[in-house]
Each structure stands twice: as C-alpha cells, then as structure tokens.
Write a protein that holds these residues in place. Structure first.
Motif, short mmCIF file in Angstrom:
data_model
loop_
_atom_site.label_atom_id
_atom_site.label_comp_id
_atom_site.label_asym_id
_atom_site.label_seq_id
_atom_site.Cartn_x
_atom_site.Cartn_y
_atom_site.Cartn_z
N LEU A 112 0.92 -1.23 -0.02
CA LEU A 112 0.06 0.03 -0.16
C LEU A 112 0.71 1.38 -0.03
CD1 LEU A 112 -2.53 -1.25 2.89
CD2 LEU A 112 -2.74 -1.50 0.33
N LEU A 113 0.79 1.86 -1.03
CA LEU A 113 1.82 3.07 -1.21
C LEU A 113 1.22 4.47 -1.00
CD1 LEU A 113 4.72 3.72 -2.24
CD2 LEU A 113 4.07 3.80 -4.57
N HIS A 114 1.75 4.87 0.16
CA HIS A 114 1.25 6.45 0.32
C HIS A 114 1.81 7.29 -0.66
CE1 HIS A 114 2.00 10.36 2.24
NE2 HIS A 114 0.71 10.32 2.24
N TYR A 115 1.11 8.33 -1.16
CA TYR A 115 1.52 9.58 -1.66
C TYR A 115 0.74 10.52 -1.05
CZ TYR A 115 -2.16 9.63 -4.92
OH TYR A 115 -3.74 9.48 -5.32
N GLN A 116 1.35 12.05 -1.40
CA GLN A 116 0.66 13.26 -1.20
C GLN A 116 0.22 13.97 -2.36
OE1 GLN A 116 1.62 15.57 1.91
NE2 GLN A 116 0.46 17.28 1.61
N HIS A 117 1.56 14.09 -3.04
CA HIS A 117 1.55 15.05 -4.25
C HIS A 117 1.97 14.08 -5.68
CE1 HIS A 117 0.98 18.50 -1.87
NE2 HIS A 117 2.02 18.29 -1.11
N SER A 118 2.66 13.11 -5.28
CA SER A 118 3.34 12.51 -6.53
C SER A 118 2.38 11.31 -7.11
CB SER A 118 4.51 12.01 -5.99
OG SER A 118 5.41 12.89 -5.62
N LYS A 119 1.25 11.45 -7.48
CA LYS A 119 0.26 10.46 -7.93
C LYS A 119 0.75 9.65 -8.99
CE LYS A 119 -4.54 9.74 -9.38
NZ LYS A 119 -5.86 10.44 -9.79
N VAL A 179 2.49 -8.45 -7.93
CA VAL A 179 2.34 -8.04 -6.60
C VAL A 179 1.13 -7.17 -6.52
CG1 VAL A 179 3.65 -6.58 -4.84
CG2 VAL A 179 4.83 -8.02 -6.37
N LEU A 180 0.69 -7.64 -5.63
CA LEU A 180 -0.64 -6.57 -5.28
C LEU A 180 -0.16 -5.19 -4.83
CD1 LEU A 180 -3.10 -9.22 -3.51
CD2 LEU A 180 -3.25 -8.36 -5.73
N ALA A 181 -0.31 -4.07 -5.47
CA ALA A 181 0.13 -2.87 -5.00
C ALA A 181 -0.97 -1.75 -5.30
CB ALA A 181 1.33 -2.59 -5.76
N THR A 182 -1.20 -0.89 -4.24
CA THR A 182 -2.24 0.02 -4.47
C THR A 182 -1.78 1.63 -3.83
OG1 THR A 182 -3.86 -1.48 -3.89
CG2 THR A 182 -4.51 0.59 -3.47
N PRO A 183 -2.02 2.54 -4.69
CA PRO A 183 -1.34 3.71 -4.33
C PRO A 183 -2.62 4.35 -3.33
CG PRO A 183 -2.20 3.70 -6.38
CD PRO A 183 -2.14 2.61 -6.08
N ILE A 184 -2.48 5.10 -2.24
CA ILE A 184 -3.25 5.70 -1.19
C ILE A 184 -2.67 7.06 -1.05
CG2 ILE A 184 -4.32 5.81 1.00
CD1 ILE A 184 -3.83 2.80 1.07
N MET A 185 -3.93 8.06 -1.48
CA MET A 185 -3.21 9.58 -1.09
C MET A 185 -3.78 9.99 0.04
SD MET A 185 -4.74 12.71 -0.99
CE MET A 185 -3.81 14.20 -1.30
N ALA A 186 -3.12 10.68 0.95
CA ALA A 186 -3.28 11.26 2.12
C ALA A 186 -2.49 12.52 2.31
CB ALA A 186 -3.15 10.32 3.32
N ASP A 187 -2.88 13.34 2.93
CA ASP A 187 -1.75 14.70 3.55
C ASP A 187 -1.62 14.10 5.13
OD1 ASP A 187 -0.68 16.59 4.54
OD2 ASP A 187 -2.20 18.31 3.97
N ARG A 204 -4.72 11.65 7.98
CA ARG A 204 -4.30 10.56 8.53
C ARG A 204 -5.25 9.33 9.04
NH1 ARG A 204 -0.85 14.22 10.92
NH2 ARG A 204 -1.96 13.88 12.98
N GLN A 205 -6.38 9.79 9.57
CA GLN A 205 -7.36 9.15 10.17
C GLN A 205 -7.96 8.52 9.23
OE1 GLN A 205 -9.42 11.54 12.91
NE2 GLN A 205 -8.18 11.20 14.46
N GLU A 206 -8.49 9.13 7.93
CA GLU A 206 -9.17 8.59 6.93
C GLU A 206 -8.53 7.64 6.26
OE1 GLU A 206 -10.26 12.02 4.80
OE2 GLU A 206 -11.88 12.73 6.05
N MET A 207 -7.12 7.87 6.01
CA MET A 207 -6.46 6.54 5.48
C MET A 207 -6.08 5.62 6.22
SD MET A 207 -2.28 6.89 4.65
CE MET A 207 -1.77 6.68 6.08
N VAL A 208 -6.09 5.67 7.77
CA VAL A 208 -5.95 4.44 8.46
C VAL A 208 -7.16 3.67 8.39
CG1 VAL A 208 -5.65 3.76 10.90
CG2 VAL A 208 -4.03 5.32 9.90
N ALA A 209 -8.35 4.40 8.35
CA ALA A 209 -9.72 3.73 8.48
C ALA A 209 -9.92 2.86 6.95
CB ALA A 209 -10.77 4.86 8.81
#
Length: 76
Positions: free
Chosen positions: A15-22, A37-45, A52-57
C-alpha cells in the motif's frame, strides 16, 4: 521504490502512500503489479490529522491492519 521492491520480492502486498506524487506512485504500483505483486496507491496528507485518520480507516476497512509501516519521505 527499492524498499517496495524488497518487500514485494518477499511476497508482501504494498500500500503506497503519496501526497503530491500521484503519477509516480501509480507508475511504481503498475510496475509491481506487472511482477505479480498486489500494489495500491493511497493518497493522504500526513500533516493533517483528519487525512491520516481517514487513510488508516480505509486501510483497516479494506485490508484489516498494517503489518509494517516504512516512512520513506521523497523530495519534491
């Protein structure tokens, strides 16, 4: 990116977090998925508590829990 590849080679789902580098996050996820490989991008500030709470949820809802968290800040 190298950290993701190392975990992916060991069979981890990424699960790959990004903020600006979509685009970069999506490219890396696509490269990993081409390798099976199962890989998913996840955007969060991460500077915003609500974001952060929304990303964790989202992670808990879709994947259950986080096995490992690697903080590898990129330079923009």
């Amino acid at each position: 990116a190298e950290i993701c590849h190392q975990f992916a080679m060991k069979g981890w789902e990424i699960l790959l977090h990004y903020q600006h580098s979509k685009e970069a996050a999506e490219q890396l996820c696509n490269k990993l998925m081409q390798q099976g490989v199962l890989a998913t991008p996840i955007m969060a500030d991460l500077s915003c508590n609500k974001s952060r709470q929304e990303m964790v949820a989202l992670i808990q809802e879709k994947w259950g829990y986080i096995h490992a968290l690697i903080n590898n800040r990129s330079e923009e």
